[in-house]
Each structure stands twice: as structure tokens, then as C-alpha cells.
Enzyme design. Structure first.
Site, PDB file in Angstrom:
ATOM      1  N   ARG A  43       5.672   2.070  -7.252  1.00 11.45           N
ATOM      2  CA  ARG A  43       6.293   2.802  -6.148  1.00 11.45           C
ATOM      3  C   ARG A  43       7.500   3.612  -6.619  1.00 11.45           C
ATOM      4  O   ARG A  43       7.785   4.684  -6.072  1.00 11.45           O
ATOM      5  CB  ARG A  43       6.701   1.836  -5.034  1.00 11.45           C
ATOM      6  CG  ARG A  43       5.508   1.254  -4.293  1.00 11.45           C
ATOM      7  CD  ARG A  43       5.908   0.393  -3.126  1.00 11.45           C
ATOM      8  NE  ARG A  43       4.735  -0.043  -2.376  1.00 11.45           N
ATOM      9  CZ  ARG A  43       4.774  -0.839  -1.317  1.00 11.45           C
ATOM     10  NH1 ARG A  43       5.940  -1.276  -0.873  1.00 11.45           N
ATOM     11  NH2 ARG A  43       3.676  -1.188  -0.692  1.00 11.45           N
ATOM     12  N   LYS A 205      -8.683  -9.971   7.924  1.00 15.63           N
ATOM     13  CA  LYS A 205      -8.776  -9.954   9.381  1.00 15.63           C
ATOM     14  C   LYS A 205      -9.145  -8.588   9.941  1.00 15.63           C
ATOM     15  O   LYS A 205      -8.879  -7.558   9.338  1.00 15.63           O
ATOM     16  CB  LYS A 205      -7.440 -10.396   9.985  1.00 15.63           C
ATOM     17  CG  LYS A 205      -7.032 -11.826   9.639  1.00 15.63           C
ATOM     18  CD  LYS A 205      -5.707 -12.177  10.287  1.00 15.63           C
ATOM     19  CE  LYS A 205      -5.306 -13.626  10.001  1.00 15.63           C
ATOM     20  NZ  LYS A 205      -4.018 -13.973  10.651  1.00 15.63           N
ATOM     21  N   GLY A 359      -2.307  -2.419  -0.304  1.00 17.11           N
ATOM     22  CA  GLY A 359      -1.827  -3.058  -1.519  1.00 17.11           C
ATOM     23  C   GLY A 359      -2.872  -3.858  -2.262  1.00 17.11           C
ATOM     24  O   GLY A 359      -2.937  -3.824  -3.493  1.00 17.11           O
TER      25      GLY A 359
END
Length: 411
Positions: A43, A205, A359
Site C-alpha cells: 500500500r 460470507k 485483501g
């Protein structure tokens, strides 16, 4: 449609020279060791083009970011001081560190920066005013700069002081080079994707991805579903899922998606890898997706499904991938993600536009050494999902509209 916002490239160099640019960066990076060092600098590296552009234009850089979730109070383990050291080495310039961006002398520290100089403020989430978008906190941050650059795509879905409050106080307020690239990349999925358009959705999920899934089903030609979220669909189909992770409150929603006019676009694994436990070295075996044992949990898609999914990926001209196909961290359940990762890279090599967000997906590609093999590796999983779902991103809406653009933030 993706929002059309003014970018750093739209600002004349003369308006940057000598001015203090308050840059919202995403330095939410993992730390390790004692004293701590940056474990994964991806990042930080992603922000370098914007920082170098500003430095070469003669701007004075005041950088602000968050790190982790310190809940509005200082936490030495989440200090950005190690990031300042790392950034200094990458830029080849001494990066000052500002312990308190609201301290009486903070503005003076920023004002005495030389052209091309850089200062990094301490973790903004050490102050409750950041997450609360407190006007006084935003005003204190705004005093450090004379213009605002948003280059933290991973944070633009948050209505925080540094993403919404500050750009309402500084002008120009524009996207950095990283955010501009992100918006352009997602625009290719939202506006005129070349077909076939294939989406791969995995992870644990459905919740958090529901609106995105619904929106993607309307736009894509094929939606491949793996990971834990597939088990909720199996339950909606009346199948046994054993000890697999499911979301019982979303079974009705999953059934509605399967029965919707776009439900035929959903492709679930026909065989899966199961084990009594998804941790350690529990014995794993392959079973049909409609024959999951009551004493086992699904950890990965099976060999036949890997081949089928890879074949669909090979046909893609546009592809979006978010989420692994299984518990990638455990070797026994990593092969589905590995097969899909290699298939996505091959599709890229064949000319497809491929966007990987999230991620876990990015980490899987990095672990395989394939992160450079896709068209665009997004730095913002949550922000990307909300953009694809059609939601307005507060940190983008707060920026100035591009010349000729309609709508957007008003002042």
C-alpha cells in the site's frame, strides 16, 4: 456509472508549486517485530506515484492515514512511526513525523517544509474525531494544508473527517493518481464491459457482498461462487452442509437469487473438499456438493469444479475476482484458489481485462507470485464492492467534479 471527479492531473503545476498538499493516503499496513517494521509495503508502494508527482511539482506534502482500529485512543502498537521510516527509505528523503496533527505547533511544522518535503501525521484513529467526522477535528486537519488530494481508495467508503470533512474545507480537492486509476478500472466493469464478463466471488460470507452480488448478477454473464458463501446457497437448495459455515438468516435471500431471472448465471461447485475440521492437518476428501457429510465442513472447491471454473474464466474478456475459493491459508484447501489464480493470469495474457479486489484475493496472488499478472489489483476491497453495488462513496462524492461532469459534490 462511475463518478467523474477532478484528478491531480487536472491541477496546473503552477497551483502545486510551493503549496501544502494534504494527502489522504492508505498506510493501513501490517507491522511485525520489536521494534516494529512494515511487513507488507504494497500500500505504501501504491501511493508513491502520487507522492513523487507532487514532490516533482514542488508541493509540500502533509500525509495523513489510519492504521488498524485503535478505537479513538493512542495505541503504541498501531503508531505510524515505523511507516515514516519505511517511506523515508522508499522516497530517499527524510520524512518528518507529526505526533499530534492538532497540536498548536503542527501548522508551523507543515509551513516550514521545503518544496518536496514530506511529513506524516500520527494515526488519525488515535482521535475519536476522525471516525466521527467531527467538524472541529476536520478543521484542525485542514489547517495543515492548502489543497486536498484523496489517494486512499481503501478508505473512501468511510465518511470520516479525513475523507469527507477535510475536502469540504480545502480547494482544490481532487483524486490522486491511485484513486483515479481505481475509478477508471472499476468504470470498465460498470459501464461497457467487453463480453463475456465473468465474476468470481468467494470468501466466507454473503453478508457484506449481497448488494454487490445482486448488481453483478444483472451485469455479468457468469458468476462463479466459491468459499464459505457457497454453503449458504447449498442450504437454500435443500442440501446438507454439515459443519460448514453458513448464514441461516440469508438462506431465503440466497434462494431468491437462485430463483431470480438472473439466477441461471450463478455457478456453484459440483464437488467440494471436506474435512471434520478446517484447521490443522485434519484428513480431507472430495465429495459431491450434494453429498456433504453431516460431520464435515466444506474447505475448498473440488477438482471437477476447478476445471469447470477455469474453463469459464478462459472465455472471459472482462473479469472481476473477489474472495478465495476456500480456506486458502490451509494447504489442504488452497488448490481451488491457486487454480483460479493461474486461470485469471492466463486470461489476462490472452487479452482479457482482469480486476482483482479484496485483501484475501490479493494475498493469494502475492503468495503465488502472480500479483503482477492481472490488469488491475485494487487496493480497496470494501470500497470496490460498494462501487459495484451502485452505492455512492462518501470520500469520492466529497471531491470536485471533473470538468464537464454532472452531479457529484456540491458546495
Amino acid at each position: 456509472m462511475t463518478p467523474r471527479k477532478k484528478s491531480l492531473l487536472d491541477v496546473p503545476s503552477a497551483e502545486l508549486a510551493g503549496r501544502r498538499a494534504l494527502v489522504r493516503v492508505d498506510f493501513n499496513v501490517p507491522l511485525q517485530g520489536d521494534p516494529p517494521d512494515v511487513r507488507d509495503a504494497s500500500r505504501i508502494e501504491a501511493a508513491l506515484p502520487t507522492l513523487e508527482y507532487l514532490r516533482q511539482a514542488g508541493a509540500r506534502l502533509v500525509l495523513v492515514s489510519h492504521l488498524g482500529r485503535p478505537k479513538g485512543k493512542p495505541d503504541p502498537a498501531l503508531s505510524l512511526r515505523p511507516v515514516a521510516r519505511d517511506l523515508s527509505a522508499r522516497l530517499g528523503v527524510a520524512v518528518e513525523f507529526l505526533e499530534d496533527p492538532l497540536a498548536p505547533g503542527a501548522t508551523e511544522v507543515a509551513a516550514r517544509l521545503p518544496r518536496g518535503g514530506v511529513v506524516l501525521a500520527e494515526n488519525l484513529r488515535f482521535w475519536p474525531g476522525e471516525s466521527a467526522n467531527d467538524p472541529a477535528f476536520a478543521a484542525g486537519l485542514a489547517r495543515l494544508g492548502e489543497l486536498f488530494v484523496q489517494d486512499a481508495f481503501g478508505s473512501v467508503h468511510r465518511a470520516h473527517a479525513s475523507t469527507v470533512g477535510v475536502p469540504g474545507l480545502l480547494r482544490p480537492a481532487v483524486s490522486g493518481l491511485l484513486v483515479a486509476r481505481e475509478l477508471a478500472a472499476f468504470g470498465r466493469l460498470l459501464e461497457t464491459p467487453e463480453r463475456p464478463y465473468v465474476a468470481i466471488l468467494g470468501g466466507a460470507k454473503i453478508s457484506g457482498k449481497l448488494e454487490t452480488l445482486q448488481a453483478i448478477l444483472e451485469r455479468a454473464d457468469h458468476v462463479l461462487v466459491g468459499g464459505g458463501m457457497a454453503s449458504t446457497f447449498y442450504l437454500a437448495m435443500g442440501r446438507e452442509v454439515g459443519r460448514s459455515l453458513v448464514e441461516p438468516d440469508l438462506v431465503k435471500v440466497a434462494r431468491g437469487l437462485l430463483e431470480s431471472p438472473h439466477g441461471t448465471k450463478l455457478t456453484l461447485a459440483e464437488d467440494v473438499v471436506v474435512a471434520p475440521s478446517l484447521v490443522g492437518d485434519a484428513p480431507a476428501r472430495v465429495v459431491a456438493a450434494d453429498a456433504i457429510p453431516a460431520d464435515a465442513a466444506v474447505g475448498d472447491i473440488g477438482p471437477a469444479s476447478r476445471e469447470r471454473f477455469a474453463g469459464i474464466v478462459a472465455s472471459a474478456r472482462t473479469l472481476f475476482w473477489n474472495g478465495p475459493m476456500g480456506v486458502f491459508e490451509v494447504p489442504a484447501f488452497s488448490e481451488g484458489t491457486r487454480v483460479l489464480g493461474r486461470a485469471v493470469v492466463r486470461a489476462t495474457e490472452a487479452g482479457a481485462f482482469t480486476l482483482v479486489g479484496g485483501g484475501d484475493s490479493a494475498a493469494a496472488l502475492a503468495e503465488m507470485g502472480l500479483e503482477g499478472g492481472v490488469s488491475h489489483l485494487s487496493t480497496g476491497g470494501g470500497a470496490g464492492l460498494e462501487l459495484l453495488a451502485g452505492r455512492e462513496l462518501p470520500g469520492i462524492a466529497a471531491l470536485e467534479d471533473a470538468p464537464g461532469a454532472a452531479g457529484g459534490a456540491k458546495r
